[in-house]
Design a protein around this motif. Structure first.
Motif, PDB file in Angstrom:
ATOM      1  N   PRO A  71       0.804  -1.227   0.000  1.00 52.22           N
ATOM      2  CA  PRO A  71       0.000   0.000   0.000  1.00 52.22           C
ATOM      3  C   PRO A  71       0.837   1.277   0.000  1.00 52.22           C
ATOM      4  O   PRO A  71       0.437   2.286  -0.573  1.00 52.22           O
ATOM      5  N   ASP A  72       2.034   1.243   0.602  1.00 56.30           N
ATOM      6  CA  ASP A  72       2.876   2.436   0.682  1.00 56.30           C
ATOM      7  C   ASP A  72       4.082   2.370  -0.253  1.00 56.30           C
ATOM      8  O   ASP A  72       5.121   2.980   0.006  1.00 56.30           O
ATOM      9  N   VAL A  73       3.950   1.669  -1.374  1.00 56.66           N
ATOM     10  CA  VAL A  73       5.041   1.515  -2.334  1.00 56.66           C
ATOM     11  C   VAL A  73       5.596   2.882  -2.745  1.00 56.66           C
ATOM     12  O   VAL A  73       4.860   3.850  -2.915  1.00 56.66           O
ATOM     13  N   GLY A  74       6.911   2.950  -2.874  1.00 56.36           N
ATOM     14  CA  GLY A  74       7.566   4.119  -3.447  1.00 56.36           C
ATOM     15  C   GLY A  74       8.035   3.737  -4.834  1.00 56.36           C
ATOM     16  O   GLY A  74       8.546   2.634  -5.034  1.00 56.36           O
ATOM     17  N   PHE A  75       7.840   4.624  -5.822  1.00 58.35           N
ATOM     18  CA  PHE A  75       8.212   4.248  -7.186  1.00 58.35           C
ATOM     19  C   PHE A  75       8.759   5.424  -7.977  1.00 58.35           C
ATOM     20  O   PHE A  75       8.446   6.581  -7.711  1.00 58.35           O
TER      21      PHE A  75
ATOM     22  N   LEU B 186      16.005  -8.240  -3.133  1.00 60.70           N
ATOM     23  CA  LEU B 186      16.182  -7.349  -4.275  1.00 60.70           C
ATOM     24  C   LEU B 186      16.066  -8.132  -5.577  1.00 60.70           C
ATOM     25  O   LEU B 186      16.722  -9.172  -5.739  1.00 60.70           O
ATOM     26  N   GLU B 187      15.218  -7.658  -6.480  1.00 68.62           N
ATOM     27  CA  GLU B 187      15.045  -8.281  -7.794  1.00 68.62           C
ATOM     28  C   GLU B 187      15.396  -7.269  -8.876  1.00 68.62           C
ATOM     29  O   GLU B 187      15.068  -6.079  -8.744  1.00 68.62           O
TER      30      GLU B 187
ATOM     31  N   SER C 208       9.068  -6.437   0.173  1.00 69.38           N
ATOM     32  CA  SER C 208       8.736  -6.409   1.597  1.00 69.38           C
ATOM     33  C   SER C 208       8.849  -7.819   2.171  1.00 69.38           C
ATOM     34  O   SER C 208       9.045  -8.790   1.436  1.00 69.38           O
ATOM     35  N   ALA C 209       8.679  -7.929   3.461  1.00 64.15           N
ATOM     36  CA  ALA C 209       8.669  -9.246   4.116  1.00 64.15           C
ATOM     37  C   ALA C 209       7.531 -10.112   3.571  1.00 64.15           C
ATOM     38  O   ALA C 209       7.620 -11.343   3.598  1.00 64.15           O
TER      39      ALA C 209
ATOM     40  N   LEU D 219       7.932  -3.087  -2.514  1.00 65.80           N
ATOM     41  CA  LEU D 219       7.973  -2.030  -1.511  1.00 65.80           C
ATOM     42  C   LEU D 219       8.577  -0.759  -2.104  1.00 65.80           C
ATOM     43  O   LEU D 219       8.088   0.337  -1.874  1.00 65.80           O
ATOM     44  N   ARG D 220       9.639  -0.909  -2.881  1.00 64.74           N
ATOM     45  CA  ARG D 220      10.283   0.186  -3.610  1.00 64.74           C
ATOM     46  C   ARG D 220      10.508  -0.348  -5.021  1.00 64.74           C
ATOM     47  O   ARG D 220      10.945  -1.484  -5.197  1.00 64.74           O
TER      48      ARG D 220
END
Length: 122
Positions: free
Chosen positions: A24-28, A70-71, A95-96, A101-102
């Protein structure tokens, strides 16, 4: 890989299901020729996706790598007529819960690591 699934959903019959793979709080950050789109939150990403023209584009991942959370992927874009329009490099921090997440993606029309598909624009 989550990011590969994300692109497959974006290119599928229900593109917004890709948002199911996003926190929900993804940074992009999406770095496009002459334009950068950045934001935070699933709703801002949804607004960007809904605002894209419907041209039948497809993300084709040709290389992928993962190291823990990290992908990274490298690939090219084709439009509905099959023309390759350029390449992209994308990175995602998970994220977990194994969601984006980013997320940052860089697209370039003129410089490609690998050749675009036959008959494609260079």
């Amino acid at each position: 890989m989550v990011i590969v699934d994300y692109y497959a959903r974006l290119d599928g019959p229900e593109p917004l299901t890709g948002l199911d793979l996003v926190e929900p709080d993804v940074g992009f950050l999406l770095a496009l020729p002459g334009n950068e789109v950045s934001g935070s939150g699933r709703e801002e990403l949804r607004a960007y996706l809904e605002g894209r023209p419907a041209v039948g584009r497809k993300h084709t991942v040709v290389r992928q790598s993962a190291d823990g959370d990290l992908e990274m992927v490298y690939g090219y874009i084709t439009e509905g007529d099959g023309r390759g329009t350029g390449s992209f490099t994308s990175v995602a921090l998970l994220s977990a819960d194994k969601k984006l997440l980013r997320y940052q993606s860089f697209f370039h029309a003129g410089f490609n690591i690998f050749p675009l598909p036959a008959g494609a624009a260079a």
